[in-house]
Design a protein around this motif. Sequence first.
Motif, PDB file in Angstrom:
ATOM      1  N   CYS A   1      -0.954   0.594   9.729  1.00 47.94           N
ATOM      2  CA  CYS A   1      -0.815   2.037   9.929  1.00 47.94           C
ATOM      3  C   CYS A   1      -0.998   2.770   8.599  1.00 47.94           C
ATOM      4  CB  CYS A   1       0.544   2.326  10.544  1.00 47.94           C
ATOM      5  SG  CYS A   1       0.802   4.038  10.971  1.00 47.94           S
ATOM      6  N   GLN A   2      -0.453   2.189   7.548  1.00 43.95           N
ATOM      7  CA  GLN A   2      -0.625   2.803   6.225  1.00 43.95           C
ATOM      8  C   GLN A   2      -2.087   2.784   5.792  1.00 43.95           C
ATOM      9  OE1 GLN A   2       2.261   1.563   3.209  1.00 43.95           O
ATOM     10  NE2 GLN A   2       3.693   1.043   4.822  1.00 43.95           N
TER      11      GLN A   2
ATOM     12  N   MET B   1      12.863 -10.028   2.457  1.00 46.19           N
ATOM     13  CA  MET B   1      11.909  -9.067   3.010  1.00 46.19           C
ATOM     14  C   MET B   1      10.673  -8.889   2.120  1.00 46.19           C
ATOM     15  SD  MET B   1      11.446  -7.206   5.652  1.00 46.19           S
ATOM     16  CE  MET B   1      12.838  -6.482   6.495  1.00 46.19           C
TER      17      MET B   1
ATOM     18  N   LEU C   1      12.252  -3.037  10.833  1.00 49.68           N
ATOM     19  CA  LEU C   1      12.146  -3.446   9.426  1.00 49.68           C
ATOM     20  C   LEU C   1      13.225  -2.771   8.592  1.00 49.68           C
ATOM     21  CD1 LEU C   1       8.282  -3.303   9.007  1.00 49.68           C
ATOM     22  CD2 LEU C   1       9.705  -5.349   9.019  1.00 49.68           C
TER      23      LEU C   1
ATOM     24  N   THR D   1       0.871   7.326   2.043  1.00 47.22           N
ATOM     25  CA  THR D   1       0.132   8.517   1.640  1.00 47.22           C
ATOM     26  C   THR D   1       0.185   9.562   2.729  1.00 47.22           C
ATOM     27  OG1 THR D   1      -1.837   7.435   2.452  1.00 47.22           O
ATOM     28  CG2 THR D   1      -1.477   7.362   0.096  1.00 47.22           C
TER      29      THR D   1
ATOM     30  N   SER E   1       8.474  -0.729  15.036  1.00 46.64           N
ATOM     31  CA  SER E   1       8.364  -1.726  13.952  1.00 46.64           C
ATOM     32  C   SER E   1       9.114  -1.261  12.712  1.00 46.64           C
ATOM     33  CB  SER E   1       6.897  -1.948  13.579  1.00 46.64           C
ATOM     34  OG  SER E   1       6.242  -2.680  14.583  1.00 46.64           O
ATOM     35  N   ARG E   2       8.888   0.016  12.355  1.00 42.18           N
ATOM     36  CA  ARG E   2       9.519   0.514  11.126  1.00 42.18           C
ATOM     37  C   ARG E   2      11.035   0.553  11.263  1.00 42.18           C
ATOM     38  NH1 ARG E   2       5.093   5.088   9.206  1.00 42.18           N
ATOM     39  NH2 ARG E   2       3.561   3.548   8.522  1.00 42.18           N
TER      40      ARG E   2
ATOM     41  N   LEU F   1       4.585  12.256  13.584  1.00 46.58           N
ATOM     42  CA  LEU F   1       3.955  11.594  12.443  1.00 46.58           C
ATOM     43  C   LEU F   1       2.546  11.102  12.774  1.00 46.58           C
ATOM     44  CD1 LEU F   1       6.987   9.483  11.139  1.00 46.58           C
ATOM     45  CD2 LEU F   1       6.175  11.684  10.290  1.00 46.58           C
TER      46      LEU F   1
ATOM     47  N   ALA G   1       7.839   5.173   4.136  1.00 51.69           N
ATOM     48  CA  ALA G   1       7.375   5.198   5.524  1.00 51.69           C
ATOM     49  C   ALA G   1       8.517   4.858   6.486  1.00 51.69           C
ATOM     50  CB  ALA G   1       6.218   4.223   5.713  1.00 51.69           C
ATOM     51  N   GLN G   2       9.385   3.920   6.079  1.00 56.91           N
ATOM     52  CA  GLN G   2      10.505   3.542   6.936  1.00 56.91           C
ATOM     53  C   GLN G   2      11.606   4.602   6.893  1.00 56.91           C
ATOM     54  OE1 GLN G   2      11.663  -0.511   5.877  1.00 56.91           O
ATOM     55  NE2 GLN G   2       9.538  -1.171   6.017  1.00 56.91           N
TER      56      GLN G   2
ATOM     57  N   ASP H   1       5.970  -6.821  12.685  1.00 54.13           N
ATOM     58  CA  ASP H   1       6.315  -5.431  12.366  1.00 54.13           C
ATOM     59  C   ASP H   1       5.722  -5.002  11.024  1.00 54.13           C
ATOM     60  OD1 ASP H   1       7.742  -5.086  14.711  1.00 54.13           O
ATOM     61  OD2 ASP H   1       9.647  -5.686  13.830  1.00 54.13           O
TER      62      ASP H   1
ATOM     63  N   ILE I   1       1.713   8.501  14.456  1.00 54.70           N
ATOM     64  CA  ILE I   1       1.606   7.044  14.313  1.00 54.70           C
ATOM     65  C   ILE I   1       1.915   6.430  15.673  1.00 54.70           C
ATOM     66  CG2 ILE I   1       2.174   6.993  11.846  1.00 54.70           C
ATOM     67  CD1 ILE I   1       5.007   6.278  12.542  1.00 54.70           C
TER      68      ILE I   1
ATOM     69  N   THR J   1       4.486   1.346  16.095  1.00 56.06           N
ATOM     70  CA  THR J   1       4.750   1.371  14.660  1.00 56.06           C
ATOM     71  C   THR J   1       6.102   2.006  14.355  1.00 56.06           C
ATOM     72  OG1 THR J   1       2.376   1.475  14.232  1.00 56.06           O
ATOM     73  CG2 THR J   1       3.824   2.085  12.411  1.00 56.06           C
TER      74      THR J   1
ATOM     75  N   ILE K   1       0.865  -1.170   0.000  1.00 55.04           N
ATOM     76  CA  ILE K   1       0.000   0.000   0.000  1.00 55.04           C
ATOM     77  C   ILE K   1       0.905   1.224   0.000  1.00 55.04           C
ATOM     78  CG2 ILE K   1      -1.785   1.209   1.285  1.00 55.04           C
ATOM     79  CD1 ILE K   1      -2.185  -1.509   2.782  1.00 55.04           C
TER      80      ILE K   1
END
Lengths: 217, 229
Positions: free
Chosen positions: B53-54, B11, A203, A20, A199-200, A190, A168-169, B46, A192, A196, A17
């Motif tokens: 969240c997106q 990934m 990742l 945005t 998490s980001r 942000l 996003a990351q 994660d 969020i 998250t 996704i």
Amino acid sequence: MLKSINVPRHDRVPSLIPDTQASMTRQEIANNNWEEALTFVALQRDRSAYAELFSYFAPRLKAFGMKMFGNEQQALEMVQDTMLNVWKKAALFDASRGCASTWIFTIARNVRFDMLRKKQSRKDDVSADDLWLNGEYPEQEADTDASQWDTQLLMEKLAPHFASLPPAQREVMERVYLQEKSHQEVSDELAIPLGTVKSRIRLALDRLREALDGARN
Amino acid sequence: MAHAIKFHPGMSLLEQHAEGSLSADVALAVAAHIDLCPHCQQLSRDITADLACQLTQQPVKTNTTDWQHMLNDIMAQPQLSKQAAATQAQLSAQAAEPIIVNQREFVVPRALQRLAANHGKWLHLGGIATAKLPAGNDYHVSLLYISKDTEVPQHTHLGLEMTLVLAGKIVDENGEYKAGDLLINSPDDTHTPRTMADEDCLCLSVLSAPLKFKKGLTRLLNPLQQFFY
Ligand SMILES: [Zn+2]
């Protein structure tokens, strides 16, 4: 070795996704506690809490469904089925295990997967229940925590690769490592969840390690 | 798990899996790996949080959908008690029946349990045995058992080959693979997997196209082709 293989997908939609920017929605998230709303739905059959959840998530799920199905009728079928599950199974939501949005997202993903299966009339094989554990794996100690990384090493070796991260990351990594902000500050800026942000970072670190090694292993 | 898993899905495979957009049979191998691999469990958690969240941050249009109607429809239905909802969720999680082959018992990962219980007949050839699992038209999914000290004839792949080691150990030209390790071979790779003298091996195999055997004798053995695909 494992990276470059092009694995076919069972649909033809674009991958992740896209990130945005919607300043409007960020404000709303900050003001809404969906975990609490879901708990009210579960414990008190709170119809107005559910109506609020619905009016927030239904249009977003529809947008997600439109992206995945490219078809309004199926997107709405997915929304209805997902939100019905949220209503009926609210009692299963456990706020200690994660965000309401994560729980709702996984329901939508599973609903969508099983809709596609039915369409392909493959009833005897793989279902969403096989592919995704209902609930959580036992908690493990995170082995990719940022604390294991020397900050100097990060700056020298990893920062040049920030550009290759998903937006996003990258946004989170730049704020944490280049602007040296705390996780909480980034979460606030942000709009969020703190989880998250973490998490980001995990990742992104894994991805950067992949970029450095050429492969995960 | 006593040892560290060394071969993980990349990934982007994990991302597509969390999103639910992988082909079901490929997703099955990834899901079974995740069941065995705490590292990928964390990454999947994660990724899922990130995707969710997106989802919430998408711009939405005020549109013409008749949401009120849908909302009323939903709230007209009864909610489930925690117990009823939990029971429904667990219906698919039956107690694990071990897989029995060559007088050995194996418990397969959660993701495979329901399908593995419906495996086809074991076909034996030399030290190798294979049993089909239900799959779509594009993939061939099977359990592959290799006895101790046995070589799988050298082959190349016309398509994608995923092999997840479920138990025991297998080695090939590139290394040594143990329970949880996921090998992905593309059409260019040729390899000769084998087991060692002291340990047999059970694998999940997901193939997207028939294998082609390279060595003279085995190439003549058309049945071998049938056997593996
Ligand atoms: Zn892994």
